[in-house]
Design a protein around this motif. Structure first.
Motif, PDB file in Angstrom:
ATOM      1  N   LYS A 144     -55.484  60.905 136.980  1.00 37.65           N
ATOM      2  CA  LYS A 144     -56.936  60.737 137.058  1.00 37.65           C
ATOM      3  C   LYS A 144     -57.278  59.261 137.181  1.00 37.65           C
ATOM      4  O   LYS A 144     -56.653  58.417 136.538  1.00 37.65           O
ATOM      5  N   TYR A 145     -58.273  58.970 138.016  1.00 31.86           N
ATOM      6  CA  TYR A 145     -58.755  57.597 138.185  1.00 31.86           C
ATOM      7  C   TYR A 145     -60.272  57.647 138.202  1.00 31.86           C
ATOM      8  O   TYR A 145     -60.875  58.407 138.957  1.00 31.86           O
ATOM      9  N   GLU A 146     -60.892  56.835 137.350  1.00 35.84           N
ATOM     10  CA  GLU A 146     -62.351  56.787 137.285  1.00 35.84           C
ATOM     11  C   GLU A 146     -62.827  55.345 137.173  1.00 35.84           C
ATOM     12  O   GLU A 146     -62.177  54.514 136.527  1.00 35.84           O
ATOM     13  N   LYS A 147     -63.964  55.071 137.785  1.00 36.48           N
ATOM     14  CA  LYS A 147     -64.625  53.769 137.636  1.00 36.48           C
ATOM     15  C   LYS A 147     -66.086  54.034 137.313  1.00 36.48           C
ATOM     16  O   LYS A 147     -66.811  54.632 138.101  1.00 36.48           O
ATOM     17  N   GLU A 148     -66.493  53.609 136.114  1.00 40.85           N
ATOM     18  CA  GLU A 148     -67.851  53.900 135.662  1.00 40.85           C
ATOM     19  C   GLU A 148     -68.270  52.889 134.614  1.00 40.85           C
ATOM     20  O   GLU A 148     -67.468  52.488 133.765  1.00 40.85           O
ATOM     21  N   GLN A 153     -60.731  53.523 134.373  1.00 50.98           N
ATOM     22  CA  GLN A 153     -59.906  54.354 133.504  1.00 50.98           C
ATOM     23  C   GLN A 153     -58.820  55.029 134.345  1.00 50.98           C
ATOM     24  O   GLN A 153     -59.123  55.692 135.335  1.00 50.98           O
ATOM     25  N   VAL A 154     -57.575  54.834 133.926  1.00 53.78           N
ATOM     26  CA  VAL A 154     -56.438  55.392 134.648  1.00 53.78           C
ATOM     27  C   VAL A 154     -55.648  56.275 133.678  1.00 53.78           C
ATOM     28  O   VAL A 154     -55.116  55.783 132.684  1.00 53.78           O
ATOM     29  N   LYS A 155     -55.598  57.556 133.976  1.00 62.45           N
ATOM     30  CA  LYS A 155     -54.868  58.504 133.136  1.00 62.45           C
ATOM     31  C   LYS A 155     -53.494  58.754 133.733  1.00 62.45           C
ATOM     32  O   LYS A 155     -53.371  59.110 134.906  1.00 62.45           O
ATOM     33  N   VAL A 156     -52.462  58.565 132.925  1.00 64.92           N
ATOM     34  CA  VAL A 156     -51.092  58.682 133.422  1.00 64.92           C
ATOM     35  C   VAL A 156     -50.266  59.590 132.516  1.00 64.92           C
ATOM     36  O   VAL A 156     -50.567  59.766 131.337  1.00 64.92           O
ATOM     37  N   VAL A 157     -49.206  60.142 133.113  1.00 57.34           N
ATOM     38  CA  VAL A 157     -48.218  60.930 132.382  1.00 57.34           C
ATOM     39  C   VAL A 157     -46.840  60.513 132.873  1.00 57.34           C
ATOM     40  O   VAL A 157     -46.698  59.883 133.918  1.00 57.34           O
ATOM     41  N   ARG A 158     -45.830  60.883 132.108  1.00 56.34           N
ATOM     42  CA  ARG A 158     -44.461  60.728 132.595  1.00 56.34           C
ATOM     43  C   ARG A 158     -44.194  61.822 133.623  1.00 56.34           C
ATOM     44  O   ARG A 158     -44.373  63.001 133.345  1.00 56.34           O
ATOM     45  N   SER A 166     -50.233  62.345 127.556  1.00 59.05           N
ATOM     46  CA  SER A 166     -51.018  61.583 128.528  1.00 59.05           C
ATOM     47  C   SER A 166     -51.599  60.350 127.857  1.00 59.05           C
ATOM     48  O   SER A 166     -51.872  60.347 126.659  1.00 59.05           O
ATOM     49  N   LEU A 167     -51.760  59.321 128.642  1.00 63.25           N
ATOM     50  CA  LEU A 167     -52.341  58.068 128.170  1.00 63.25           C
ATOM     51  C   LEU A 167     -53.369  57.624 129.186  1.00 63.25           C
ATOM     52  O   LEU A 167     -53.059  57.486 130.374  1.00 63.25           O
ATOM     53  N   THR A 168     -54.600  57.414 128.740  1.00 61.92           N
ATOM     54  CA  THR A 168     -55.648  56.867 129.600  1.00 61.92           C
ATOM     55  C   THR A 168     -55.883  55.416 129.210  1.00 61.92           C
ATOM     56  O   THR A 168     -56.318  55.135 128.087  1.00 61.92           O
ATOM     57  N   LEU A 169     -55.554  54.517 130.113  1.00 67.70           N
ATOM     58  CA  LEU A 169     -55.763  53.092 129.892  1.00 67.70           C
ATOM     59  C   LEU A 169     -57.146  52.716 130.400  1.00 67.70           C
ATOM     60  O   LEU A 169     -57.547  53.108 131.506  1.00 67.70           O
ATOM     61  N   ILE A 170     -57.887  51.960 129.605  1.00 64.98           N
ATOM     62  CA  ILE A 170     -59.265  51.594 129.929  1.00 64.98           C
ATOM     63  C   ILE A 170     -59.347  50.081 130.095  1.00 64.98           C
ATOM     64  O   ILE A 170     -59.005  49.323 129.179  1.00 64.98           O
ATOM     65  N   PHE A 171     -59.785  49.651 131.281  1.00 59.43           N
ATOM     66  CA  PHE A 171     -59.852  48.232 131.608  1.00 59.43           C
ATOM     67  C   PHE A 171     -61.276  47.826 131.948  1.00 59.43           C
ATOM     68  O   PHE A 171     -62.049  48.609 132.509  1.00 59.43           O
ATOM     69  N   ASN A 172     -61.614  46.578 131.627  1.00 61.14           N
ATOM     70  CA  ASN A 172     -62.850  45.979 132.093  1.00 61.14           C
ATOM     71  C   ASN A 172     -62.702  45.693 133.583  1.00 61.14           C
ATOM     72  O   ASN A 172     -61.783  44.997 134.002  1.00 61.14           O
ATOM     73  N   GLU A 182     -56.949  56.071 125.434  1.00 63.75           N
ATOM     74  CA  GLU A 182     -57.256  57.379 124.884  1.00 63.75           C
ATOM     75  C   GLU A 182     -56.028  58.272 125.054  1.00 63.75           C
ATOM     76  O   GLU A 182     -55.372  58.243 126.088  1.00 63.75           O
ATOM     77  N   VAL A 183     -55.726  59.042 124.032  1.00 69.81           N
ATOM     78  CA  VAL A 183     -54.617  59.983 124.104  1.00 69.81           C
ATOM     79  C   VAL A 183     -55.118  61.390 123.787  1.00 69.81           C
ATOM     80  O   VAL A 183     -56.109  61.561 123.075  1.00 69.81           O
ATOM     81  N   VAL A 184     -54.435  62.384 124.338  1.00 69.32           N
ATOM     82  CA  VAL A 184     -54.788  63.782 124.118  1.00 69.32           C
ATOM     83  C   VAL A 184     -53.531  64.518 123.689  1.00 69.32           C
ATOM     84  O   VAL A 184     -52.492  64.392 124.343  1.00 69.32           O
TER      85      VAL A 184
END
Length: 217
Positions: A144-148, A153-158, A166-172, A182-184
């Protein structure tokens, strides 16, 4: 059960909720640079490259954090990151919780009861942030990739084991600085960590990342 309870409280063992993921179609972009579960534009791929560069250029950082647990409980503290492979979460008092990653392990220590729990770092989604040379391709898949609101926000998995987390990294977006993640978990419980007052460091004592705690008898 003790392990599941501990990691839920600490919120750093996170496993991806599997709704629809088993049938995820992976696609590689024409440049061969990004193995993704989503279609990315050339501009988005450029942003991904900048995020990779920021993470891989990070050596030592200190920040304050706020953590929101799945039950809505908020906690604060300080975090030190020393890439590759090391991180320390020190919770503000009266909490006696401590989480440290080092030597390929993620170790949770509850000083109140003298209990230590250890898992391999490669079974923790947060371990992706600590990889020696992180690339959002090959063994890591973007789902997943979002810009808002000025954030990317980039959600990644192995890639080989998406069910492990899953790990969603949030960048300015403007400064390309990590703002949090964010983790789920497997039950769909969400934990969010916000970072603020980030400060790059030239050095930090290796003792901060000592994972050898002695449990109370």
């Amino acid at each position: 059960m003790r392990l599941l309870k501990v990691v839920s409280i600490c919120c750093f063992i996170a496993v991806l909720e599997m709704v629809g993921l088993r049938n995820l179609a992976l696609a590689q972009d024409k440049t061969g640079n990004a193995m993704t579960g989503v279609t990315l534009t050339s501009k988005q791929l450029n942003n991904i490259q900048q995020l990779e560069n920021w993470i891989n250029n990070l050596t030592i950082m200190k920040a304050n954090f706020q953590q929101i647990a799945p039950n809505g409980q908020r906690s604060t503290g300080q975090v030190w990151i020393k890439r590759p492979g090391r991180i320390r979460f020190e919770y503000d008092k009266p909490s006696q919780l401590l989480l440290v990653a080092n030597e390929g392990k993620m170790v949770f220590h509850d000083g109140a009861v003298g209990q230590t729990t250890t898992i391999p770092i490669d079974q923790n989604p947060l371990g992706l942030l600590l990889k020696p040379d992180l690339h959002f391709s090959g063994d890591v898949t973007i789902v997943k990739y979002e810009k808002e609101n000025g954030l990317i926000q980039v959600k990644v998995v192995r890639t080989a084991s998406p069910s492990e987390g899953s790990l969603t990294l949030i960048f300015n977006q403007n400064y390309m600085v990590l703002r949090g993640w964010e983790v789920v978990d497997a039950q769909g419980q969400v934990t969010k960590v916000d970072l603020y007052d980030l400060h790059p460091k030239k050095s930090v004592s290796d003792e901060l990342f000592n994972i050898h705690f002695k449990d109370d008898e």
